[in-house]
Design an enzyme around this catalytic site. Sequence first.
Site, PDB file in Angstrom:
ATOM      1  N   TRP A  46      23.539 -18.002 -80.337  1.00  0.00           N
ATOM      2  CA  TRP A  46      24.592 -18.936 -79.993  1.00  0.00           C
ATOM      3  C   TRP A  46      24.266 -20.284 -80.638  1.00  0.00           C
ATOM      4  O   TRP A  46      23.113 -20.604 -80.875  1.00  0.00           O
ATOM      5  CB  TRP A  46      24.681 -19.111 -78.486  1.00  0.00           C
ATOM      6  CG  TRP A  46      25.308 -17.947 -77.779  1.00  0.00           C
ATOM      7  CD1 TRP A  46      24.912 -16.641 -77.853  1.00  0.00           C
ATOM      8  CD2 TRP A  46      26.430 -17.988 -76.893  1.00  0.00           C
ATOM      9  NE1 TRP A  46      25.728 -15.876 -77.053  1.00  0.00           N
ATOM     10  CE2 TRP A  46      26.660 -16.670 -76.450  1.00  0.00           C
ATOM     11  CE3 TRP A  46      27.251 -19.010 -76.413  1.00  0.00           C
ATOM     12  CZ2 TRP A  46      27.690 -16.347 -75.561  1.00  0.00           C
ATOM     13  CZ3 TRP A  46      28.271 -18.687 -75.529  1.00  0.00           C
ATOM     14  CH2 TRP A  46      28.484 -17.368 -75.117  1.00  0.00           C
ATOM     15  N   TYR A  49      20.626 -14.996 -85.922  1.00  0.00           N
ATOM     16  CA  TYR A  49      21.430 -14.594 -84.772  1.00  0.00           C
ATOM     17  C   TYR A  49      21.355 -15.622 -83.652  1.00  0.00           C
ATOM     18  O   TYR A  49      20.306 -16.230 -83.454  1.00  0.00           O
ATOM     19  CB  TYR A  49      20.927 -13.249 -84.218  1.00  0.00           C
ATOM     20  CG  TYR A  49      21.664 -12.853 -82.963  1.00  0.00           C
ATOM     21  CD1 TYR A  49      22.884 -12.210 -83.055  1.00  0.00           C
ATOM     22  CD2 TYR A  49      21.175 -13.188 -81.702  1.00  0.00           C
ATOM     23  CE1 TYR A  49      23.590 -11.877 -81.914  1.00  0.00           C
ATOM     24  CE2 TYR A  49      21.872 -12.862 -80.560  1.00  0.00           C
ATOM     25  CZ  TYR A  49      23.085 -12.204 -80.667  1.00  0.00           C
ATOM     26  OH  TYR A  49      23.784 -11.898 -79.535  1.00  0.00           O
TER      27      TYR A  49
HETATM   28  N1  LIG Z   1      15.091 -10.056 -71.738  1.00  0.00           N
HETATM   29  C1  LIG Z   1      16.328 -10.314 -72.170  1.00  0.00           C
HETATM   30  N2  LIG Z   1      16.519 -10.905 -73.371  1.00  0.00           N
HETATM   31  C2  LIG Z   1      17.763 -11.183 -73.783  1.00  0.00           C
HETATM   32  C3  LIG Z   1      18.887 -10.867 -72.985  1.00  0.00           C
HETATM   33  C4  LIG Z   1      18.671 -10.230 -71.732  1.00  0.00           C
HETATM   34  O1  LIG Z   1      19.626  -9.908 -71.003  1.00  0.00           O
HETATM   35  N3  LIG Z   1      17.373  -9.981 -71.360  1.00  0.00           N
HETATM   36  N4  LIG Z   1      20.147 -11.182 -73.419  1.00  0.00           N
HETATM   37  C5  LIG Z   1      20.361 -11.261 -74.846  1.00  0.00           C
HETATM   38  C6  LIG Z   1      21.656 -11.866 -75.157  1.00  0.00           C
HETATM   39  S1  LIG Z   1      23.032 -11.130 -74.446  1.00  0.00           S
HETATM   40  C7  LIG Z   1      21.812 -12.906 -75.999  1.00  0.00           C
HETATM   41  S2  LIG Z   1      23.400 -13.365 -76.474  1.00  0.00           S
HETATM   42  C8  LIG Z   1      20.658 -13.593 -76.570  1.00  0.00           C
HETATM   43  C9  LIG Z   1      20.869 -15.119 -76.682  1.00  0.00           C
HETATM   44  O2  LIG Z   1      19.946 -15.643 -77.542  1.00  0.00           O
HETATM   45  P1  LIG Z   1      20.207 -16.995 -78.330  1.00  0.00           P
HETATM   46  O3  LIG Z   1      21.651 -17.126 -78.638  1.00  0.00           O
HETATM   47  O4  LIG Z   1      19.263 -17.026 -79.451  1.00  0.00           O
HETATM   48  O5  LIG Z   1      19.798 -18.069 -77.212  1.00  0.00           O
HETATM   49  P2  LIG Z   1      20.109 -19.612 -77.081  1.00  0.00           P
HETATM   50  O6  LIG Z   1      19.087 -20.146 -76.146  1.00  0.00           O
HETATM   51  O7  LIG Z   1      21.530 -19.835 -76.736  1.00  0.00           O
HETATM   52  O8  LIG Z   1      19.777 -20.165 -78.522  1.00  0.00           O
HETATM   53  C10 LIG Z   1      20.578 -21.076 -79.178  1.00  0.00           C
HETATM   54  C11 LIG Z   1      19.680 -21.979 -79.996  1.00  0.00           C
HETATM   55  O9  LIG Z   1      20.471 -22.659 -80.938  1.00  0.00           O
HETATM   56  C12 LIG Z   1      20.198 -24.067 -80.859  1.00  0.00           C
HETATM   57  N5  LIG Z   1      21.453 -24.749 -81.206  1.00  0.00           N
HETATM   58  C13 LIG Z   1      22.526 -24.997 -80.435  1.00  0.00           C
HETATM   59  N6  LIG Z   1      23.482 -25.621 -81.138  1.00  0.00           N
HETATM   60  C14 LIG Z   1      23.003 -25.787 -82.392  1.00  0.00           C
HETATM   61  C15 LIG Z   1      23.520 -26.372 -83.572  1.00  0.00           C
HETATM   62  O10 LIG Z   1      24.638 -26.863 -83.627  1.00  0.00           O
HETATM   63  N7  LIG Z   1      22.713 -26.356 -84.680  1.00  0.00           N
HETATM   64  C16 LIG Z   1      21.468 -25.794 -84.664  1.00  0.00           C
HETATM   65  N8  LIG Z   1      20.754 -25.811 -85.784  1.00  0.00           N
HETATM   66  N9  LIG Z   1      20.962 -25.245 -83.549  1.00  0.00           N
HETATM   67  C17 LIG Z   1      21.721 -25.236 -82.441  1.00  0.00           C
HETATM   68  C18 LIG Z   1      19.718 -24.325 -79.469  1.00  0.00           C
HETATM   69  O11 LIG Z   1      18.896 -25.471 -79.428  1.00  0.00           O
HETATM   70  C19 LIG Z   1      18.978 -23.022 -79.153  1.00  0.00           C
HETATM   71  O12 LIG Z   1      17.632 -23.094 -79.523  1.00  0.00           O
HETATM   72  O13 LIG Z   1      19.489 -13.341 -75.780  1.00  0.00           O
HETATM   73  C20 LIG Z   1      19.242 -11.949 -75.640  1.00  0.00           C
HETATM   74  N10 LIG Z   1      17.944 -11.779 -74.993  1.00  0.00           N
HETATM   75  N1  LIG Z   2      25.241 -18.686 -66.721  1.00  0.00           N
HETATM   76  C1  LIG Z   2      25.208 -17.910 -67.811  1.00  0.00           C
HETATM   77  N2  LIG Z   2      26.229 -17.048 -68.057  1.00  0.00           N
HETATM   78  C2  LIG Z   2      26.182 -16.230 -69.143  1.00  0.00           C
HETATM   79  C3  LIG Z   2      25.110 -16.294 -70.066  1.00  0.00           C
HETATM   80  C4  LIG Z   2      24.053 -17.225 -69.783  1.00  0.00           C
HETATM   81  O1  LIG Z   2      23.068 -17.339 -70.539  1.00  0.00           O
HETATM   82  N3  LIG Z   2      24.141 -18.005 -68.664  1.00  0.00           N
HETATM   83  N4  LIG Z   2      25.104 -15.474 -71.159  1.00  0.00           N
HETATM   84  C5  LIG Z   2      26.380 -14.907 -71.613  1.00  0.00           C
HETATM   85  C6  LIG Z   2      26.129 -13.796 -72.530  1.00  0.00           C
HETATM   86  S1  LIG Z   2      25.585 -14.166 -74.103  1.00  0.00           S
HETATM   87  C7  LIG Z   2      26.355 -12.507 -72.213  1.00  0.00           C
HETATM   88  S2  LIG Z   2      26.097 -11.281 -73.375  1.00  0.00           S
HETATM   89  C8  LIG Z   2      26.831 -12.110 -70.878  1.00  0.00           C
HETATM   90  C9  LIG Z   2      26.005 -10.938 -70.373  1.00  0.00           C
HETATM   91  O2  LIG Z   2      26.597 -10.309 -69.315  1.00  0.00           O
HETATM   92  P1  LIG Z   2      25.796  -9.156 -68.558  1.00  0.00           P
HETATM   93  O3  LIG Z   2      25.044  -8.337 -69.518  1.00  0.00           O
HETATM   94  O4  LIG Z   2      26.708  -8.424 -67.644  1.00  0.00           O
HETATM   95  O5  LIG Z   2      24.832 -10.067 -67.693  1.00  0.00           O
HETATM   96  P2  LIG Z   2      23.416  -9.869 -66.993  1.00  0.00           P
HETATM   97  O6  LIG Z   2      23.266 -11.074 -66.134  1.00  0.00           O
HETATM   98  O7  LIG Z   2      22.369  -9.596 -67.984  1.00  0.00           O
HETATM   99  O8  LIG Z   2      23.597  -8.580 -66.132  1.00  0.00           O
HETATM  100  C10 LIG Z   2      24.540  -8.489 -65.068  1.00  0.00           C
HETATM  101  C11 LIG Z   2      23.884  -7.861 -63.870  1.00  0.00           C
HETATM  102  O9  LIG Z   2      23.574  -6.483 -64.124  1.00  0.00           O
HETATM  103  C12 LIG Z   2      22.564  -6.107 -63.198  1.00  0.00           C
HETATM  104  N5  LIG Z   2      21.766  -5.018 -63.758  1.00  0.00           N
HETATM  105  C13 LIG Z   2      20.649  -5.119 -64.514  1.00  0.00           C
HETATM  106  N6  LIG Z   2      20.205  -3.883 -64.841  1.00  0.00           N
HETATM  107  C14 LIG Z   2      21.042  -2.996 -64.265  1.00  0.00           C
HETATM  108  C15 LIG Z   2      21.120  -1.569 -64.236  1.00  0.00           C
HETATM  109  O10 LIG Z   2      20.299  -0.856 -64.821  1.00  0.00           O
HETATM  110  N7  LIG Z   2      22.150  -1.009 -63.567  1.00  0.00           N
HETATM  111  C16 LIG Z   2      23.081  -1.750 -62.916  1.00  0.00           C
HETATM  112  N8  LIG Z   2      24.066  -1.100 -62.293  1.00  0.00           N
HETATM  113  N9  LIG Z   2      23.020  -3.103 -62.897  1.00  0.00           N
HETATM  114  C17 LIG Z   2      22.029  -3.711 -63.577  1.00  0.00           C
HETATM  115  C18 LIG Z   2      21.719  -7.338 -62.969  1.00  0.00           C
HETATM  116  O11 LIG Z   2      21.443  -7.500 -61.596  1.00  0.00           O
HETATM  117  C19 LIG Z   2      22.552  -8.474 -63.550  1.00  0.00           C
HETATM  118  O12 LIG Z   2      22.694  -9.608 -62.712  1.00  0.00           O
HETATM  119  O13 LIG Z   2      26.724 -13.182 -69.954  1.00  0.00           O
HETATM  120  C20 LIG Z   2      27.242 -14.421 -70.452  1.00  0.00           C
HETATM  121  N10 LIG Z   2      27.219 -15.368 -69.348  1.00  0.00           N
HETATM  122 MO   LIG Z   3      24.950 -12.254 -75.158  1.00  0.00          MO
END
Ligand SMILES: Nc1nc2c(c(=O)[nH]1)N[C@H]1C(S)=C(S)[C@@H](COP(=O)(O)OP(=O)(O)OC[C@H]3O[C@@H](n4cnc5c(=O)[nH]c(N)nc54)[C@H](O)[C@@H]3O)O[C@H]1N2
Ligand SMILES: Nc1nc2c(c(=O)[nH]1)N[C@H]1C(S)=C(S)[C@@H](COP(=O)(O)OP(=O)(O)OC[C@H]3O[C@@H](n4cnc5c(=O)[nH]c(N)nc54)[C@H](O)[C@@H]3O)O[C@H]1N2
Ligand SMILES: [Mo]
Length: 818
Positions: free
Chosen positions: A138, A136
């Site tokens: 990005w 899983y």
């Molecule tokens: N506490 C907490 N944890 C969270 C979240 C949160 O809100 N709170 N959010 C969650 C969410 S929404 C998401 S989407 C996940 C994201 O979690 P991930 O998608 O696992 O996070 P990334 O850091 O984007 O990891 C991408 C990895 O792929 C590698 N990579 C990039 N391009 C390539 C490529 O072309 N080839 C290979 N082999 N590797 C590559 C990068 O070096 C990096 O290590 O995290 C989740 N975890």
């Molecule tokens: N710059 C940047 N942008 C991203 C990403 C990144 O890694 N970097 N990740 C992307 C990805 S994979 C995803 S899935 C999306 C995620 O998009 P979201 O899930 O919406 O993003 P978050 O920043 O986790 O949360 C948005 C806000 O919700 C608020 N929040 C947290 N807990 C609660 C709660 O219990 N109640 C309420 N009302 N608010 C709360 C927090 O203050 C937070 O800033 O963002 C995308 N955009």
């Molecule tokens: Mo995400």
Amino acid sequence: MAPAGRPATTRFPLPHPGYRGAVTVDEHSREITRSPTTFHWGRYEVVTSGGEIVALEPDPADPDPSPIGPGVAEADRAPYRITRPMVREGWLTGSGTRGGDRFVAVRWERALDLTARELDRVRTRHGNAAIYGGSYGWGSAGRFHHPQSQIHRFLAMAGGYTASVNSYSQAAMEVVLPHVIGGGPRSLEERGPSWPEIVDHAELVVSFGGLAAKNAQMVPGGPSRHTQVSWQRAAAGAGVRFVNVSPVRADTEPDLRARWVPIRPATDTALMLALCHVLLTEDLADTDFARRCCVGFDRFRDYVLGTADGCAKDAEWAAAITDIPAGDIRDLARQIAAHRTVINLAWSIQRQDHGEQPYWAGIALAALSGSFGRPGGGPAAGLGIAETGVRGHWSIAALPQPPNPVSPAMPVARIADVLLHPGATIDYNGARLTCPDIRLVYWAGGNPFHHHQDLGRLARAWQRPDTVIVHEAWWNANARHADIVLPVATPLEREDLALGSSDTTITAMHRAAAPPADVPTDHRVFAALAERLGFAERFTEGRTERQWVRELYERTRTRLAASNVDLPDFERFWTDGSASLPEREMRHDGGAFAALRADPDAHPIATPSGRVELVSDTVAGFGYPDCPGMPVWLEPAEWLGAAGAARHPLHLVSNQPRTRLHSQYDGARASREAKVAGREPVDLHPDDARARGIADGDVVRIHNDRGACLAGARLTDAVRPGVVVLATGAWYDPDADGLDRHGNPNVLTRDAGTSRLAQGPTPGTTLVEVSPAGPDPAPVRAFEPPEIVETEPAPGHHGPAHHCPAHGAGNHGAGEKR
Ligand SMILES: Nc1nc2c(c(=O)[nH]1)N[C@H]1C(S)=C(S)[C@@H](COP(=O)(O)OP(=O)(O)OC[C@H]3O[C@@H](n4cnc5c(=O)[nH]c(N)nc54)[C@H](O)[C@@H]3O)O[C@H]1N2
Ligand SMILES: Nc1nc2c(c(=O)[nH]1)N[C@H]1C(S)=C(S)[C@@H](COP(=O)(O)OP(=O)(O)OC[C@H]3O[C@@H](n4cnc5c(=O)[nH]c(N)nc54)[C@H](O)[C@@H]3O)O[C@H]1N2
Ligand SMILES: [Mo]
């Protein structure tokens, strides 16, 4: 074996297939070249001189480029780049621990032989279900080199793999919404109001979880233009008022002048139910829509009014839970009823215990609001994230995937449970899944030591398989916890094509620099392994990488021609660096739900009843106490109103980072410059800081019963008291005792499913305490490579683990606790 002290030869053994006759980088020329590229955070022009990248300049057409882009090229030459294949020393001798050992640099031939042999051993001895290929996460923006597409194609051709379902982003909504409003996992994003509709028709946007501009930087596949925030401003300019329901004020831009409702985290469902209570008791509810276009209204109403359980979900009830004054709740309900209102649900509010509930309750609130199915109103998901609500979707043809013969796929966020408890069952959306006995984990793209919760537990689970294989460019925690590390080229070092979802520019991604020491792409590694396993021709279809890029472009061109969209031929596209697609007409009429409102019998939605299911007999039929058949308030396992809050009195919000994409490029400029005392910044309210003797800029220790990390304190009254905000993505940097020195919130977060329905991740359900770190906190080591040796050890008395699984290859059989 290489003699001691002399580096092994590392040239990749197969001829370089990609660049024959293509544009190559001339390392001797001083000429300045410019070529386009795309990251998930935007389109850039790469400026090179003498084969070295000297600048990344945002596309001038982008009105709001991300500051993340210009600094990322430095990571390609950083000391933490992996330039040679590596094998964990203890894996060769059948000892040691993943994450704690030295690595042996080996020749490519050796690394590929070991990998192919181990894959073959596991599939032959244990069956293909023993290979976890969920991988899983990005990757990077290019669609051909999209690592998940590459690994899944490869593993499916190798006989199959245990896959994963759903996402860390949206698991709870992906599973619950199809029961409630029908359609696929993205059914609400696709049907929510568009920004032009909001500008023209909406009066109020109530956003649970805000509309954080930081999150609009990312668009999967890469945006050529960032327009999300300008649409928000346009709406504000047209008189739309915004309400930011969030513990964090900065979740809306200051110029929207949003009203801040600083809710206690994880209590949105209670607020929504109370808003419904006010609508119902003050005769403001749209009972016409609720009766004609929904099912279960009477039962939902009885629950809200308390007829069923003797507990009215009124404003006073919710005030005690949410810490929002009852008068404010009543006022907000009246505002919603009086105006054309968007009920926007950020994805964060479902990344929590019972995360299905706020989405279901949000739909119910919209159903009673009077705006459901009317232009510029009704429920929306993730407005503010990426380019949601902005433009229609074009897409590039994907790398073809053969069917994966192995099932079932496991809920993605249950990975640690799967590894720890082979043979155990997991309830999921009406099914009962049996955990396979995973012997081999193969990851390419995604970083489990970024995205998973309770990383100490994950590190224990990671000891169980025989073998962990990872493709990575950098020595992050993902690579450090592997047995075989196969280094790969970065996006700037390969050719590809990219198109952001909801974007209209296809980018020809030229190769801007040579990878170090002939490091290959993911595709070349898989092609070399496929050759060893006997299916190279099937995997590559005889194409070079350039020919694959051309193939995906031509497939896209053919498909779009059927919609009367003309793309230039490949040569022209490649020379021009981009091709433009027409803007899609944006919806303006209330969309899919307008037809439902007009005539639900003629225009049913894809639920069993054809109506919005305020009560779902299907979900009720599953009999899950943690997700009954209608939206209800269920106390989360951890929250500020819980008994455990006495010991850990602060709620941890671990949101998306402003300065990077998750863990990607944490060592590059934008992220590095935002660190505080070299650590990830943690925002806390000045009152909470004062009570703990913490000053701005101090190194602090954040801790609970699961783990602890250090972070740099940033004091701000933009977070509500009782809440601390530590963004995700600081590279996990545990010391020998498991203390993360850098500030990764996932050492603290809770690893349990949202409910039996979706089994989504619940990092938002986490309480902590914060203390001063004291003098001389341990320095951050995250960006220093692990210890590397040049000579393979003589096989220990156990023999190489992969040859002698009887001797507990890896630590298979070890329990959860060590
Ligand atoms: N506490 C907490 N944890 C969270 C979240 C949160 O809100 N709170 N959010 C969650 C969410 S929404 C998401 S989407 C996940 C994201 O979690 P991930 O998608 O696992 O996070 P990334 O850091 O984007 O990891 C991408 C990895 O792929 C590698 N990579 C990039 N391009 C390539 C490529 O072309 N080839 C290979 N082999 N590797 C590559 C990068 O070096 C990096 O290590 O995290 C989740 N975890
Ligand atoms: N710059 C940047 N942008 C991203 C990403 C990144 O890694 N970097 N990740 C992307 C990805 S994979 C995803 S899935 C999306 C995620 O998009 P979201 O899930 O919406 O993003 P978050 O920043 O986790 O949360 C948005 C806000 O919700 C608020 N929040 C947290 N807990 C609660 C709660 O219990 N109640 C309420 N009302 N608010 C709360 C927090 O203050 C937070 O800033 O963002 C995308 N955009
Ligand atoms: Mo995400």
